[in-house]
Design a protein around this motif. Sequence first.
Motif, PDB file in Angstrom:
ATOM      1  N   GLN A  13      -7.117 -33.990  57.370  1.00  0.00           N
ATOM      2  CA  GLN A  13      -5.713 -34.392  57.334  1.00  0.00           C
ATOM      3  C   GLN A  13      -4.852 -33.287  56.738  1.00  0.00           C
ATOM      4  N   ALA A  14      -3.600 -33.292  57.089  1.00  0.00           N
ATOM      5  CA  ALA A  14      -2.661 -32.321  56.537  1.00  0.00           C
ATOM      6  C   ALA A  14      -2.694 -32.389  55.010  1.00  0.00           C
ATOM      7  N   GLY A  15      -2.698 -31.204  54.399  1.00  0.00           N
ATOM      8  CA  GLY A  15      -2.801 -31.115  52.952  1.00  0.00           C
ATOM      9  C   GLY A  15      -4.216 -30.971  52.442  1.00  0.00           C
ATOM     10  N   GLY A  16      -5.181 -31.169  53.326  1.00  0.00           N
ATOM     11  CA  GLY A  16      -6.578 -31.065  52.941  1.00  0.00           C
ATOM     12  C   GLY A  16      -7.091 -29.644  52.956  1.00  0.00           C
ATOM     13  N   ARG A  38      -7.702 -16.554  64.829  1.00  0.00           N
ATOM     14  CA  ARG A  38      -7.648 -17.916  65.352  1.00  0.00           C
ATOM     15  C   ARG A  38      -6.894 -17.945  66.674  1.00  0.00           C
ATOM     16  N   GLN A  39      -7.205 -18.947  67.472  1.00  0.00           N
ATOM     17  CA  GLN A  39      -6.538 -19.108  68.752  1.00  0.00           C
ATOM     18  C   GLN A  39      -6.264 -20.586  68.994  1.00  0.00           C
ATOM     19  N   ALA A  40      -4.987 -20.913  69.082  1.00  0.00           N
ATOM     20  CA  ALA A  40      -4.566 -22.275  69.382  1.00  0.00           C
ATOM     21  C   ALA A  40      -4.443 -22.430  70.894  1.00  0.00           C
ATOM     22  N   PRO A  41      -4.517 -23.658  71.404  1.00  0.00           N
ATOM     23  CA  PRO A  41      -4.409 -23.874  72.854  1.00  0.00           C
ATOM     24  C   PRO A  41      -3.124 -23.298  73.414  1.00  0.00           C
ATOM     25  N   LYS A  87      -2.086 -27.298  57.382  1.00  0.00           N
ATOM     26  CA  LYS A  87      -0.969 -27.848  58.135  1.00  0.00           C
ATOM     27  C   LYS A  87      -1.397 -28.059  59.588  1.00  0.00           C
ATOM     28  N   PRO A  88      -0.740 -28.955  60.300  1.00  0.00           N
ATOM     29  CA  PRO A  88      -1.087 -29.157  61.723  1.00  0.00           C
ATOM     30  C   PRO A  88      -1.021 -27.858  62.529  1.00  0.00           C
ATOM     31  N   GLU A  89      -0.128 -26.965  62.163  1.00  0.00           N
ATOM     32  CA  GLU A  89      -0.010 -25.697  62.894  1.00  0.00           C
ATOM     33  C   GLU A  89      -1.174 -24.743  62.630  1.00  0.00           C
ATOM     34  N   GLN A 118     -14.058 -24.888  65.607  1.00  0.00           N
ATOM     35  CA  GLN A 118     -12.800 -25.619  65.772  1.00  0.00           C
ATOM     36  C   GLN A 118     -12.328 -26.185  64.428  1.00  0.00           C
ATOM     37  N   VAL A 119     -11.056 -25.963  64.145  1.00  0.00           N
ATOM     38  CA  VAL A 119     -10.394 -26.578  62.995  1.00  0.00           C
ATOM     39  C   VAL A 119      -9.229 -27.397  63.528  1.00  0.00           C
ATOM     40  N   THR A 120      -9.227 -28.676  63.195  1.00  0.00           N
ATOM     41  CA  THR A 120      -8.164 -29.569  63.637  1.00  0.00           C
ATOM     42  C   THR A 120      -7.534 -30.230  62.417  1.00  0.00           C
ATOM     43  N   VAL A 121      -6.225 -30.085  62.303  1.00  0.00           N
ATOM     44  CA  VAL A 121      -5.497 -30.656  61.167  1.00  0.00           C
ATOM     45  C   VAL A 121      -4.571 -31.736  61.710  1.00  0.00           C
ATOM     46  N   SER A 122      -4.806 -32.971  61.278  1.00  0.00           N
ATOM     47  CA  SER A 122      -3.987 -34.082  61.754  1.00  0.00           C
ATOM     48  C   SER A 122      -2.808 -34.314  60.817  1.00  0.00           C
ATOM     49  N   SER A 123      -1.714 -34.777  61.394  1.00  0.00           N
ATOM     50  CA  SER A 123      -0.503 -34.998  60.588  1.00  0.00           C
ATOM     51  C   SER A 123      -0.460 -36.411  60.026  1.00  0.00           C
TER      52      SER A 123
END
Length: 123
Positions: A13-16, A38-41, A87-89, A118-123
């Motif tokens: 989660q965001a902030g983690g 890093r590479q975002a979609p 952060k989500p970004e 893969q790193v995924t940050v949820s808002s």
Amino acid sequence: QVELVESGGGLVQAGGSLRLSCAASGRAFRNRAMGWFRQAPGKEREFVAAIGWSGGITNYRDSVKGRFTISRDYGKNTQYLQMNSLKPEDTAVYYCAAFAGPTYSPYSGPSYWGQGTQVTVSS
């Protein structure tokens, strides 16, 4: 040859926080600067952080300064990326990289790449 294997990605989660690891094979690890990209979609791969062969000099992209910390452990032939206040970004595939020489230069790309994690940050 240098083989790089990343681990530690996941969903947070965001902030983690997350810590990425990159285990390197080969004696070349000891003479090379190491880094993370890093590479975002839909986006180009971008530089995140780098650390010189001695571990004394580090470089970061502006958006992660103060939140991410790169380090390396010669005893384990491993480098790390500690990521805090995510952060989500920050969502992207993160790649470990090994450079040709002992210091990082923005004008010279890496010589070796890991497979990515893969790193995924949820808002």
